[in-house]
Write a protein that holds these residues in place. Structure first.
Motif, PDB file in Angstrom:
ATOM      1  N   ASP A 411      12.987  -3.892 -18.065  1.00 60.71           N
ATOM      2  CA  ASP A 411      12.836  -3.955 -16.292  1.00 60.71           C
ATOM      3  C   ASP A 411      11.017  -4.301 -15.907  1.00 60.71           C
ATOM      4  O   ASP A 411      10.301  -3.920 -16.075  1.00 60.71           O
ATOM      5  CB  ASP A 411      13.562  -2.286 -15.387  1.00 60.71           C
ATOM      6  CG  ASP A 411      12.865  -2.299 -14.589  1.00 60.71           C
ATOM      7  OD1 ASP A 411      12.438  -3.298 -13.525  1.00 60.71           O
ATOM      8  OD2 ASP A 411      13.233  -1.709 -14.045  1.00 60.71           O
ATOM      9  N   THR A 412      10.898  -5.828 -15.553  1.00 65.71           N
ATOM     10  CA  THR A 412       9.931  -5.975 -15.570  1.00 65.71           C
ATOM     11  C   THR A 412       8.646  -5.665 -14.084  1.00 65.71           C
ATOM     12  O   THR A 412       9.740  -6.880 -13.024  1.00 65.71           O
ATOM     13  CB  THR A 412       9.081  -7.529 -15.927  1.00 65.71           C
ATOM     14  OG1 THR A 412      10.344  -8.090 -14.990  1.00 65.71           O
ATOM     15  CG2 THR A 412      10.171  -7.602 -17.050  1.00 65.71           C
ATOM     16  N   GLN A 415       4.247  -9.300  -9.323  1.00 66.10           N
ATOM     17  CA  GLN A 415       4.664 -10.022  -8.136  1.00 66.10           C
ATOM     18  C   GLN A 415       4.167 -11.118  -7.818  1.00 66.10           C
ATOM     19  O   GLN A 415       3.114 -11.478  -8.684  1.00 66.10           O
ATOM     20  CB  GLN A 415       3.987  -9.076  -6.655  1.00 66.10           C
ATOM     21  CG  GLN A 415       3.507  -7.485  -7.335  1.00 66.10           C
ATOM     22  CD  GLN A 415       2.774  -6.689  -6.450  1.00 66.10           C
ATOM     23  OE1 GLN A 415       1.620  -6.793  -6.845  1.00 66.10           O
ATOM     24  NE2 GLN A 415       3.179  -6.201  -4.970  1.00 66.10           N
ATOM     25  N   THR A 416       3.771 -12.021  -7.208  1.00 66.36           N
ATOM     26  CA  THR A 416       3.684 -13.628  -6.734  1.00 66.36           C
ATOM     27  C   THR A 416       2.088 -14.023  -7.088  1.00 66.36           C
ATOM     28  O   THR A 416       1.351 -14.641  -7.919  1.00 66.36           O
ATOM     29  CB  THR A 416       3.500 -14.286  -5.518  1.00 66.36           C
ATOM     30  OG1 THR A 416       5.109 -13.638  -4.894  1.00 66.36           O
ATOM     31  CG2 THR A 416       3.355 -15.576  -5.156  1.00 66.36           C
ATOM     32  N   ASP A 500       3.346  -1.326  -3.093  1.00 68.54           N
ATOM     33  CA  ASP A 500       4.529  -0.973  -3.479  1.00 68.54           C
ATOM     34  C   ASP A 500       4.392   0.794  -3.752  1.00 68.54           C
ATOM     35  O   ASP A 500       2.376   1.116  -3.603  1.00 68.54           O
ATOM     36  CB  ASP A 500       5.150  -0.937  -4.992  1.00 68.54           C
ATOM     37  CG  ASP A 500       5.906  -2.036  -4.764  1.00 68.54           C
ATOM     38  OD1 ASP A 500       6.630  -2.527  -3.827  1.00 68.54           O
ATOM     39  OD2 ASP A 500       5.506  -3.261  -5.841  1.00 68.54           O
ATOM     40  N   ARG A 515       9.053  -1.072  -1.486  1.00 70.40           N
ATOM     41  CA  ARG A 515       7.937  -1.487  -0.242  1.00 70.40           C
ATOM     42  C   ARG A 515       7.424   0.238   0.261  1.00 70.40           C
ATOM     43  O   ARG A 515       8.110   0.163   0.907  1.00 70.40           O
ATOM     44  CB  ARG A 515       8.086  -2.716  -0.169  1.00 70.40           C
ATOM     45  CG  ARG A 515       8.186  -3.986  -0.482  1.00 70.40           C
ATOM     46  CD  ARG A 515       7.238  -5.092  -1.285  1.00 70.40           C
ATOM     47  NE  ARG A 515       5.863  -5.163  -0.286  1.00 70.40           N
ATOM     48  CZ  ARG A 515       4.979  -5.385  -0.926  1.00 70.40           C
ATOM     49  NH1 ARG A 515       4.854  -5.772  -2.226  1.00 70.40           N
ATOM     50  NH2 ARG A 515       4.211  -5.811  -0.107  1.00 70.40           N
ATOM     51  N   ARG A 526      11.374 -11.878  -0.764  1.00 71.48           N
ATOM     52  CA  ARG A 526      10.385 -11.299  -0.409  1.00 71.48           C
ATOM     53  C   ARG A 526      10.636 -11.403   0.670  1.00 71.48           C
ATOM     54  O   ARG A 526      10.487 -13.102   1.590  1.00 71.48           O
ATOM     55  CB  ARG A 526       9.145 -11.278  -0.693  1.00 71.48           C
ATOM     56  CG  ARG A 526       8.419 -10.753  -1.623  1.00 71.48           C
ATOM     57  CD  ARG A 526       7.079 -10.104  -2.404  1.00 71.48           C
ATOM     58  NE  ARG A 526       6.067 -10.840  -1.153  1.00 71.48           N
ATOM     59  CZ  ARG A 526       5.075 -10.464  -1.863  1.00 71.48           C
ATOM     60  NH1 ARG A 526       4.601 -10.527  -3.170  1.00 71.48           N
ATOM     61  NH2 ARG A 526       3.785 -10.113  -1.075  1.00 71.48           N
TER      62      ARG A 526
HETATM   63  C1  6R9 Z   1       8.062 -10.337  -9.388  1.00 73.42           C
HETATM   64  C2  6R9 Z   1       8.481 -10.929  -8.158  1.00 73.42           C
HETATM   65  C3  6R9 Z   1       7.458  -8.651  -5.317  1.00 73.42           C
HETATM   66  C4  6R9 Z   1       7.933  -7.637  -4.832  1.00 73.42           C
HETATM   67  C5  6R9 Z   1       7.047  -6.432  -5.636  1.00 73.42           C
HETATM   68  C6  6R9 Z   1       8.266  -4.987  -5.621  1.00 73.42           C
HETATM   69  C7  6R9 Z   1       9.658  -6.080  -5.886  1.00 73.42           C
HETATM   70  C8  6R9 Z   1       9.301  -7.184  -8.223  1.00 73.42           C
HETATM   71  C9  6R9 Z   1      10.413  -5.517  -9.285  1.00 73.42           C
HETATM   72  C10 6R9 Z   1      10.333  -5.322  -7.996  1.00 73.42           C
HETATM   73  C11 6R9 Z   1      11.066  -2.714  -8.869  1.00 73.42           C
HETATM   74  C12 6R9 Z   1      10.703  -4.249 -10.248  1.00 73.42           C
HETATM   75  N1  6R9 Z   1       9.516  -5.574  -7.502  1.00 73.42           N
HETATM   76  N2  6R9 Z   1      10.164  -6.575  -9.280  1.00 73.42           N
HETATM   77  N3  6R9 Z   1      10.185  -3.437  -7.659  1.00 73.42           N
HETATM   78  N4  6R9 Z   1      11.264  -3.101 -10.312  1.00 73.42           N
HETATM   79  N5  6R9 Z   1      11.115  -4.568 -11.755  1.00 73.42           N
HETATM   80  O1  6R9 Z   1       9.962 -10.030  -7.520  1.00 73.42           O
HETATM   81  O2  6R9 Z   1       7.677 -11.648  -7.275  1.00 73.42           O
HETATM   82  O3  6R9 Z   1       8.861 -11.846  -4.435  1.00 73.42           O
HETATM   83  O4  6R9 Z   1       6.158 -11.500  -5.103  1.00 73.42           O
HETATM   84  O5  6R9 Z   1       8.151 -10.306  -4.920  1.00 73.42           O
HETATM   85  O6  6R9 Z   1       9.698  -7.258  -5.832  1.00 73.42           O
HETATM   86  O7  6R9 Z   1       8.062  -4.152  -4.016  1.00 73.42           O
HETATM   87  O8  6R9 Z   1       5.992  -6.142  -4.353  1.00 73.42           O
HETATM   88  P1  6R9 Z   1       7.601 -11.647  -5.325  1.00 73.42           P
END
Ligand code: 6R9
Length: 648
Positions: A411-412, A415-416, A500, A515, A526
């Motif tokens: 579970d990765t 963020q962008t 987050d 968030r 997003r």
């Molecule tokens: C890679 C991507 C980023 C936002 C991030 C968070 C949410 C992404 C998550 C996760 C919980 C995970 N997020 N992966 N929350 N567990 N494994 O998604 O980038 O589109 O920029 O979104 O997505 O809230 O701040 P992006």
């Protein structure tokens, strides 16, 4: 909470993994104790024209945010993704392409991708693209999209990929924002058996004021569907590319030269173009891809994201190709022609590693276990999740049904802005807890802070920030460094603030809670509430609008909209439909509202600030726990909104 359920590392995985427990701990410790030494060593995975000697020069001080990695090194990203593999794996598959139609598939070797990318790079040069120019990609999920990214990288042009589901206005905004002279697109894309008129959308976008900065449109013939042709501006991809030489000298880029811009939504204002640079980004994308997915030579790896998102950049294109991996690219949607498609693709191409999103898992889960009956998925070894928190129920289903109770799930969280994976299990090193992204990757120092900026220790809930720089980090917002500083470095001095919320448990595991700002996460996409609100108020019938997220079984979050109509406008069901269409058309289908409620008044503080906390509660149907409403200018609007809550 099902937190007590722990899945220990599988011994067979640990035995062959790039990192087991000891190695992870040792490498992590070195990465934070001696970042210079650690990253100098890791940078050797990249082929440099000139190896870097200055490794880290980074400051999060809000008066001087300055992030540089490997700053005296020079390299080319496309050379690292293609040229350097030719001798050892030129005839190995680089990209497996699976079309929307299950009968459409092809394999491209590293040599084929190399040659076509070079031809395209020469074509771009012939069209006048120079080092530093921004090229916008608005493309289907076809190999040409990956090759276009690499061709830009080859000649030092900066790519800006815009998701093919965005509207002409959203595209125009990004073309103008990046001052982009050339757009690469296709006549149409195909998703779920339907054609999407990409070229028509580009035509519409380029009629917008300011969009005349774009001089050329390069068009891939994907379907042969009918399109308009603008003589002098439009160029067929095959006509521009076919006769070019298959050799194009790669531009020697500085590590800190921009590789790409990628627009993403924030809590306020227009989408931001995050700027990623070359050396640090590529090192980080490739290192994380190897360790997090424990990628072993010859394995087939499939990331189901679209190249329009950062996940597609780092984990379909740059990470896997830098590592000489076999990366699968899927044009269609997981539910077409049947809900079993994802499993069928796994069987057909013998996929070993499957990286997807919680929303896709939940959509399958809603159909019951039998939805996977059309496939065996014996080839799978590892699963991955990204985009939003994965609820433990979906995690368990993913593990049991898709992975046949055999494959670890990474579970990765990232963020962008982070460029690559930040918090995630390494499959050979870290025991899993369903719903937790577990532990930080090498070089990542997570910190939890309270709203006053106090650092919190131990098992606790807080706002997630990162204490020091890592090489994959975005360097700025394109054309607006001040906004970059304001958005990420001014909330907590000396830290990068992620936006987050997060909990740390007794074992030091991280659980992302979502968030804490006004950013929605709908099916892992997003979206800023402000973007949707400004679209609505642009409609002549709307006086005011407030947008919040609400819990949605499949999408994670749905879009709930409160609209105050202009005087004299009649509140009809027709108008609701019209407003929903309006937003859809203005931003794109992913922004289509789920619920619209008429709001004669919105709950505001005396200073006029909309109290979204209350609107969120009403949308979630949690009307008993509204908390303190005493600061409202007119508390009666809340009763009115509760009474007329939209029925769902
Ligand atoms: C890679 C991507 C980023 C936002 C991030 C968070 C949410 C992404 C998550 C996760 C919980 C995970 N997020 N992966 N929350 N567990 N494994 O998604 O980038 O589109 O920029 O979104 O997505 O809230 O701040 P992006």
């Amino acid at each position: 909470m099902t937190e007590q359920h722990v899945y220990p590392v599988r011994e067979d995985i640990a035995a062959n993994a790039w990192a087991d427990k000891e190695k992870y701990l040792a490498m992590y410790q070195q990465s934070v104790d001696d970042p210079e030494g650690f990253w100098a060593e890791q940078a050797k995975r990249i082929d440099w024209f000139k190896s870097p000697t200055r490794i880290k020069h980074t400051s999060f001080d809000p008066h001087d945010v300055d992030i540089r990695w490997f700053e005296d090194g020079t390299l080319n990203a496309s050379v690292n993704c293609l040229d350097r593999h030719l001798a050892t794996r030129g005839d190995q598959t680089a990209i497996i392409w699976e079309g929307d139609d299950p009968n459409d598939a092809k394999h491209l070797t590293y040599r084929e991708v190399y040659e076509r990318t070079n031809q395209l790079a020469n074509a771009l040069k012939a069209l006048g693209v120079r080092k530093g120019d921004v090229v916008t990609l608005y493309m289907p999920m076809i190999p040409e999209a990956a090759m276009a990214m690499l061709a830009c990288a080859r000649i030092g042009a900066v790519h800006s990929v815009v998701f093919g589901g965005f509207s002409p206005d959203a595209l125009a905004q990004r073309v103008i924002g990046a001052d982009s002279k050339l757009v690469i697109t296709a006549d149409e894309s195909v998703r779920g058996g339907k054609q999407v008129p990409l070229k028509d959308n580009v035509d519409a976008a380029l009629t917008r004021a300011g969009a005349e900065v774009c001089e050329k449109v390069l068009v891939v013939k994907r379907t042969g569907g009918d399109i308009d042709w603008h003589e002098g501006r439009d160029v067929w991809f095959h006509e521009a590319v076919d006769d070019q030489s298959t050799e194009c000298a790669a531009e020697e880029m500085n590590a800190e030269d921009p590789l790409f811009i990628l627009y993403t939504s924030g809590s306020t204002g227009a989408p931001k173009g995050l700027k990623h640079t070359t050396g640090g980004y590529l090192t980080y994308a490739s290192l994380t891809h190897q360790y997090v997915f424990d990628y072993q030579d010859g394995e087939v790896y499939w990331c189901t994201a679209d190249v329009g998102w950062v996940t597609g950049h780092s984990y379909i294109v740059y990470g896997p190709l830098a590592n000489g991996a076999i990366t699968l690219m899927f044009e269609g949607v997981p539910s077409y022609p049947t809900h079993g498609r994802m499993g069928e693709i796994v069987d057909k191409h013998k996929v070993n590693i499957l990286y997807t999103a919680p929303t896709a898992v939940r959509a399958l889960m809603a159909h019951g276990d039998h939805v996977m009956d059309s496939s065996k998925r014996d080839s799978l070894r590892l699963l991955g999740s990204v985009g939003e928190p994965i609820n433990p129920e979906a995690w368990e289903w993913f593990y049991r049904v898709i992975g046949n109770s055999r494959c670890p799930i990474v579970d990765t969280w990232w963020q962008t802005e982070t460029g690559g994976i930040m918090i995630s299990p390494l499959p050979g090193a870290i025991d899993l807890k369903p719903g937790s992204a577990t532990r930080p990757f090498f070089g990542v120092q997570p910190v939890l802070l309270d709203s006053e900026g106090q650092v919190l220790e131990g098992a606790v809930d807080g706002n997630l920030a990162i204490a020091d720089s890592w090489p994959g980090q975005a360097r700025s917002i394109w054309g607006d460094h001040e906004r970059f500083v304001q958005t990420y470095f001014s909330t907590y001095k000396g830290y990068y603030f992620t936006g987050d919320g997060c909990r740390r448990d007794e074992d030091g595991y991280y659980w992302i809670t979502g968030r804490v700002d006004d950013v929605l996460n709908v099916s892992g996409h997003r979206m800023g509430t402000a973007e949707i609100e400004s679209s609505l108020v642009a409609h002549e019938t709307v006086a005011e609008a407030a947008v919040v997220g609400f819990p949605h079984d499949i999408k994670g979050q749905g879009i709930y909209i409160y609209v105050t109509l202009a005087d004299g406008v009649e509140a009809t069901e027709e108008l609701k439909k019209e407003l929903a269409q309006w937003v859809r058309k203005d931003i794109g289908p992913i922004a289509t509202p789920d619920v619209i409620q008429w709001a004669p008044g919105l709950p505001k503080t005396r200073s006029g600030k909309i109290m979204r906390r209350i609107l969120r509660k009403i949308a979630a149907n949690e009307c008993d726990g509204l908390g303190d409403t005493s600061t409202l200018a007119d508390p009666s609007v809340v009763d009115e909104l509760i009474e007329h809550r939209a029925n769902r």
